[in-house]
Write an enzyme that holds these catalytic residues in place. Structure first.
Site, PDB file in Angstrom:
ATOM      1  N   SER A 132      -7.264   6.478   4.820  1.00  0.00           N
ATOM      2  CA  SER A 132      -6.007   6.522   3.417  1.00  0.00           C
ATOM      3  C   SER A 132      -6.927   5.685   3.021  1.00  0.00           C
ATOM      4  CB  SER A 132      -4.274   6.069   4.223  1.00  0.00           C
ATOM      5  OG  SER A 132      -4.874   4.963   4.650  1.00  0.00           O
ATOM      6  N   LYS A 192      -2.801  -1.352   3.303  1.00  0.00           N
ATOM      7  CA  LYS A 192      -2.795  -0.798   2.351  1.00  0.00           C
ATOM      8  C   LYS A 192      -2.855  -1.245   1.456  1.00  0.00           C
ATOM      9  CE  LYS A 192      -1.016   3.283   3.798  1.00  0.00           C
ATOM     10  NZ  LYS A 192      -1.954   4.727   4.424  1.00  0.00           N
TER      11      LYS A 192
END
Length: 261
Positions: free
Chosen positions: A41, A101
């Protein structure tokens, strides 16, 4: 005498193990926490198999700073707020697992994706196309899953391509992002207003990231409370492209000690 000496030796061994665990626990709680990158990701900033230490001093401490979230206090001690563009590890608000993230939205920000372009407070982020990200279409990491490719279908061992862009946020922070397909479900969103005390997180591999664009009710991250942030990821310490760390022929030596941007 021999029995007593043996008992003393066992006791000393147990004490040594206990002291070592206590020291490791304090180190992990106050300073650095190890973290392996399990998914794609955050490509190409972080690759599956990258190993890093999370800087837990960067933003202060919350109850989640302790193993199993057992720190006996609420809120945050020695708090310092994350900056937009920081790469952070945080505890998922509902699932209890750790995610990594990039901080995109700060408290009070308005965040929206329009045709794959990030908009912050009504201003579109800069997007400059650069050379595509290339990788081999092959099983990756312990899960053995192949990457998603913009040029699919790709045969085993073929070159998997993803368009790459340099995204520049309105305050001047830049980083690379990847695109796999146009019109994916995260490319167009409603406008989100980040609540006070929360942050909006996104993965750099935009079409392969479950992040704040998606609500927790469908398995997304939603807004992340400040107290759930564990720390900042500053540098890749080690990296392996194989399914086992001991497979030294899969080590990515060019990524050792690489700074995270």
């Amino acid at each position: 005498m021999a029995a007593a000496a043996k008992q003393d030796g066992i006791l000393e061994t147990v004490k040594t193990i206990v002291y070592a665990l206590l020291i490791a626990g304090v180190f992990r709680t106050l300073f650095f926490q190890p973290f392996w990158i399990p998914s794609g990701s955050m490509k190409d900033t972080l690759l599956i198999g990258d190993f890093l230490f999370v800087n837990k001093m960067a933003y202060g401490y919350s109850r989640h700073s302790c193993p199993f979230s057992i720190c006996p206090f609420e809120g945050r001690l020695f708090a310092r707020e994350p900056a937009r563009g920081d790469v952070v590890v945080f505890r998922h608000p509902t699932e209890g697992t750790d995610f990594i993230k990039r901080v995109i939205g700060l408290p009070g920000d308005r965040v929206q994706m329009i045709r794959g372009v990030l908009h912050l407070n009504g201003t579109a982020a800069g997007m400059v196309s650069v050379a595509p990200f290339l990788e081999t279409f092959a099983p990756q990491g312990p899960q053995g899953l192949p990457p998603r490719c913009a040029n699919a279908p790709v045969g085993a061992g073929g070159v998997c391509e993803k368009p790459r862009f340099i995204e520049t946020l309105p305050d001047g922070v830049s980083h690379a992002i990847l695109n796999i397909t146009d019109g994916s479900r995260g490319d167009d969103t409603p406008e989100f207003i980040v609540p006070e005390g929360h942050y909006f997180m996104m993965g750099d591999n935009r079409d392969n990231s479950v992040d704040s664009r998606f609500p927790q009710s469908i398995g997304g991250v939603g807004f992340v409370p400040f107290e759930n942030i564990l720390g900042r990821a500053d540098r890749v310490m080690f990296s392996s492209a194989g399914q086992r760390m001991v497979y030294f022929w899969t080590w990515r030596s060019d990524r050792f000690f690489e700074a995270i941007e």
